[in-house]
Design a protein around this motif. Structure first.
Motif, short mmCIF file in Angstrom:
data_model
loop_
_atom_site.label_atom_id
_atom_site.label_comp_id
_atom_site.label_asym_id
_atom_site.label_seq_id
_atom_site.Cartn_x
_atom_site.Cartn_y
_atom_site.Cartn_z
N ASP A 252 0.83 -1.22 0.00
CA ASP A 252 0.00 0.00 0.00
C ASP A 252 0.86 1.26 0.00
O ASP A 252 0.34 2.36 0.22
CB ASP A 252 -0.90 0.03 1.25
CG ASP A 252 -1.88 -1.14 1.28
OD1 ASP A 252 -2.25 -1.63 0.20
OD2 ASP A 252 -2.25 -1.57 2.40
N PHE A 253 2.15 1.12 -0.25
CA PHE A 253 3.09 2.25 -0.15
C PHE A 253 2.68 3.41 -1.05
O PHE A 253 2.65 4.57 -0.60
CB PHE A 253 4.51 1.79 -0.50
CG PHE A 253 5.51 2.91 -0.54
CD1 PHE A 253 6.10 3.38 0.63
CD2 PHE A 253 5.85 3.53 -1.74
CE1 PHE A 253 7.01 4.43 0.59
CE2 PHE A 253 6.76 4.57 -1.78
CZ PHE A 253 7.34 5.02 -0.61
N VAL A 254 2.36 3.13 -2.30
CA VAL A 254 2.05 4.20 -3.26
C VAL A 254 0.81 4.96 -2.83
O VAL A 254 0.77 6.20 -2.89
CB VAL A 254 1.85 3.61 -4.68
CG1 VAL A 254 1.31 4.66 -5.64
CG2 VAL A 254 3.17 3.08 -5.21
N ARG A 255 -0.22 4.24 -2.35
CA ARG A 255 -1.46 4.91 -1.93
C ARG A 255 -1.21 5.77 -0.69
O ARG A 255 -1.74 6.88 -0.58
CB ARG A 255 -2.54 3.87 -1.63
CG ARG A 255 -2.98 3.04 -2.82
CD ARG A 255 -3.48 3.88 -4.00
NE ARG A 255 -4.57 4.76 -3.66
CZ ARG A 255 -5.86 4.42 -3.70
NH1 ARG A 255 -6.20 3.19 -4.04
NH2 ARG A 255 -6.80 5.30 -3.41
N LEU A 256 -0.39 5.28 0.23
CA LEU A 256 -0.09 6.05 1.44
C LEU A 256 0.72 7.29 1.10
O LEU A 256 0.43 8.39 1.58
CB LEU A 256 0.67 5.18 2.45
CG LEU A 256 1.13 5.87 3.74
CD1 LEU A 256 -0.05 6.48 4.49
CD2 LEU A 256 1.88 4.90 4.64
N ARG A 257 1.75 7.12 0.27
CA ARG A 257 2.57 8.26 -0.11
C ARG A 257 1.74 9.32 -0.85
O ARG A 257 1.84 10.51 -0.57
CB ARG A 257 3.72 7.80 -1.01
CG ARG A 257 4.74 8.90 -1.31
CD ARG A 257 5.81 8.44 -2.29
NE ARG A 257 6.95 9.34 -2.28
CZ ARG A 257 7.01 10.51 -2.93
NH1 ARG A 257 5.96 10.91 -3.63
NH2 ARG A 257 8.08 11.27 -2.85
N GLY A 258 0.90 8.86 -1.77
CA GLY A 258 0.06 9.79 -2.53
C GLY A 258 -0.92 10.55 -1.64
O GLY A 258 -1.24 11.72 -1.90
N ALA A 259 -1.37 9.90 -0.57
CA ALA A 259 -2.32 10.55 0.34
C ALA A 259 -1.66 11.61 1.20
O ALA A 259 -2.11 12.75 1.25
CB ALA A 259 -3.00 9.49 1.21
N ILE A 260 -0.55 11.23 1.88
CA ILE A 260 0.04 12.18 2.83
C ILE A 260 0.83 13.29 2.16
O ILE A 260 0.95 14.39 2.70
CB ILE A 260 0.92 11.46 3.89
CG1 ILE A 260 2.08 10.71 3.22
CG2 ILE A 260 0.09 10.53 4.73
CD1 ILE A 260 3.04 10.05 4.21
N LEU A 261 1.38 13.03 0.97
CA LEU A 261 2.16 14.07 0.29
C LEU A 261 1.43 14.67 -0.90
O LEU A 261 1.98 15.53 -1.59
CB LEU A 261 3.51 13.49 -0.18
CG LEU A 261 4.47 13.03 0.91
CD1 LEU A 261 5.77 12.54 0.29
CD2 LEU A 261 4.74 14.13 1.93
N GLY A 262 0.20 14.23 -1.14
CA GLY A 262 -0.55 14.73 -2.29
C GLY A 262 -1.98 15.09 -1.95
O GLY A 262 -2.27 16.15 -1.41
N SER A 263 -2.89 14.17 -2.21
CA SER A 263 -4.32 14.47 -2.14
C SER A 263 -4.80 14.91 -0.77
O SER A 263 -5.72 15.73 -0.66
CB SER A 263 -5.12 13.23 -2.59
OG SER A 263 -4.84 12.12 -1.74
N HIS A 264 -4.21 14.38 0.33
CA HIS A 264 -4.73 14.69 1.66
C HIS A 264 -3.78 15.54 2.51
O HIS A 264 -4.01 15.72 3.70
CB HIS A 264 -5.06 13.39 2.40
CG HIS A 264 -6.29 12.73 1.86
ND1 HIS A 264 -6.31 12.13 0.62
CD2 HIS A 264 -7.54 12.59 2.37
CE1 HIS A 264 -7.50 11.64 0.39
NE2 HIS A 264 -8.27 11.91 1.43
N LEU A 265 -2.73 16.04 1.89
CA LEU A 265 -1.81 16.91 2.62
C LEU A 265 -2.54 18.14 3.16
O LEU A 265 -2.39 18.51 4.33
CB LEU A 265 -0.65 17.33 1.71
CG LEU A 265 0.45 18.20 2.33
CD1 LEU A 265 1.80 17.88 1.69
CD2 LEU A 265 0.16 19.69 2.15
N GLY A 266 -3.37 18.76 2.32
CA GLY A 266 -4.11 19.94 2.75
C GLY A 266 -5.09 19.64 3.86
O GLY A 266 -5.26 20.43 4.80
N ASP A 267 -5.75 18.49 3.77
CA ASP A 267 -6.72 18.11 4.79
C ASP A 267 -6.04 17.85 6.13
O ASP A 267 -6.55 18.25 7.19
CB ASP A 267 -7.47 16.84 4.33
CG ASP A 267 -8.63 16.49 5.25
OD1 ASP A 267 -9.30 17.42 5.73
OD2 ASP A 267 -8.86 15.30 5.50
#
Length: 367
Positions: A252-267
């Protein structure tokens, strides 16, 4: 409180802080270096077997690195916690982590209270805490439950299973299920990718539902690349096959990285600044106002007594801290004494065996 605009919150240059917590051997260091694609954290080195058992205690170590994600520069601070989980009693480690998070809130509270603010002030509030769970395949330990329960009210806790390739896919699926059942049972408010059906668009809701279904994230890290079909790939090679870090079927590394450093960083930043920090600030200021109100009603002799009690409480806490450290030293020394005793007994046994053999040889020679 619904948080809107959580997907496309694109800012030019952002500061983001994550804290990684987990016992030695859970893949914490490798994950960070894989996440940042550089040697941000150094691996624990043991000089000799004689010092392998020595408990150094927890240390809080921030490290800074510059990243670029989808064309956006991220000034990332990674707060590492080496030594966590290595002691018999981890109460001191819990307190150190909690105090660090609260100190960052106190620093910005003090800065916001200034008449003239420092333009170079750096906001070091922790936006996400990745808690690494050992891949035991069983369930959450008491230490895991206690840490997440204590920290979730003041930081966005995201549970992660490190070294997820240590268990089979079937075992991993069952392990994830048991972990989430424990989190629900103990009512631990982890960051579960919240969404609002009325405020958020369909894409956001769908994405958050998918990310929520992956909790806890099962990750595999690798600081080395191997060649697969002529292409360099970050992976781990085993006798039974290859585990690719960036393959969503393997990790799940790619999904986690994409979330915390991309799509959900602002949230994560918004929740930290507008909800978690504001809750902490309100409670702290309320306590201060109540304390001032009580103080104003006290007589001078009562104020003196209260001052003495506060000093006594401070001394008591310091004594407890010193007692804890002394207990750790005593346990370490006791282990070393036991090891030395066992080594001495082994040498004595070897000497007795040697004497027995030499006596037998002398008897044979005399005949």
């Amino acid at each position: 409180m619904p948080i809107t605009g959580r997907r496309r919150n694109k800012v030019k240059g952002v500061q983001f802080t994550i804290m990684v917590v987990g016992a030695s051997g859970t893949g914490r260091t490798t994950f960070v270096n894989t996440l940042c694609e550089s040697d941000v954290l150094s691996h624990k080195e043991i000089d000799s077997p004689e010092t392998a058992h020595v408990e150094e205690g927890i240390k809080i170590k921030p490290a800074n690195v510059e990243l670029e994600e989808d064309g956006i520069r991220i000034a990332l601070t990674v707060v590492d916690t080496p030594g966590f989980g290595d002691s018999i009693d981890n109460e001191f480690a819990f307190q150190e982590i909690m105090h660090y998070i609260e100190r960052q809130y106190d620093d910005i509270l003090a800065e916001q209270s200034r008449i003239k603010r420092n333009p170079r002030f750096k906001d070091n509030r922790v936006h996400a805490l990745l808690y690494f769970i050992p891949p035991s395949g069983h369930a959450l330990r008491e230490m895991d439950i206690e840490l997440m329960r204590r920290l979730s009210p003041c930081v966005n806790v995201i549970p992660v299973i490190g070294k997820a390739d240590s268990v089979t896919p079937k075992e991993l699926k069952a392990f994830k299920k048991r972990i989430m059942e424990d989190i629900d049972h103990y009512d631990i408010p982890i960051y579960n990718f919240p969404y609002d059906v009325e405020e958020d668009d369909e894409d956001t809701i769908q994405e958050n539902m998918e990310l929520r279904s992956l909790l806890p994230f099962a990750v595999v890290g690798s600081e080395e690349e191997v060649e697969i079909d002529g292409e360099p790939v970050r992976a781990r090679i085993y006798p039974w096959g290859v585990v690719e870090v960036d393959n969503p079927h393997h990790s799940d590394f790619v999904r986690l990285r994409g979330a915390i450093l991309g799509s959900h960083l602002g949230d994560l930043k918004t929740l930290t600044e507008d909800v978690l920090y504001e809750t902490y600030r309100t409670e702290k200021l309320s306590r201060a106002v109540n304390a001032d109100h009580r103080d104003s009603q006290l007589l001078p002799e009562d104020l003196a007594s209260q001052s003495v009690r506060l000093k006594e409480e401070q001394l008591r806490r310091e004594e407890e801290k010193h007692a804890f450290q002394l207990r750790e030293i005593e346990l370490r020394m006791q282990r070393e004494i036991n090891e030395k005793r066992q080594q001495l007994m082994a040498k004595e046994a070897a000497l007795r065996n040697l004497e027995t053999r030499m006596t037998a040889q002398d008897s044979q020679t005399s005949y």
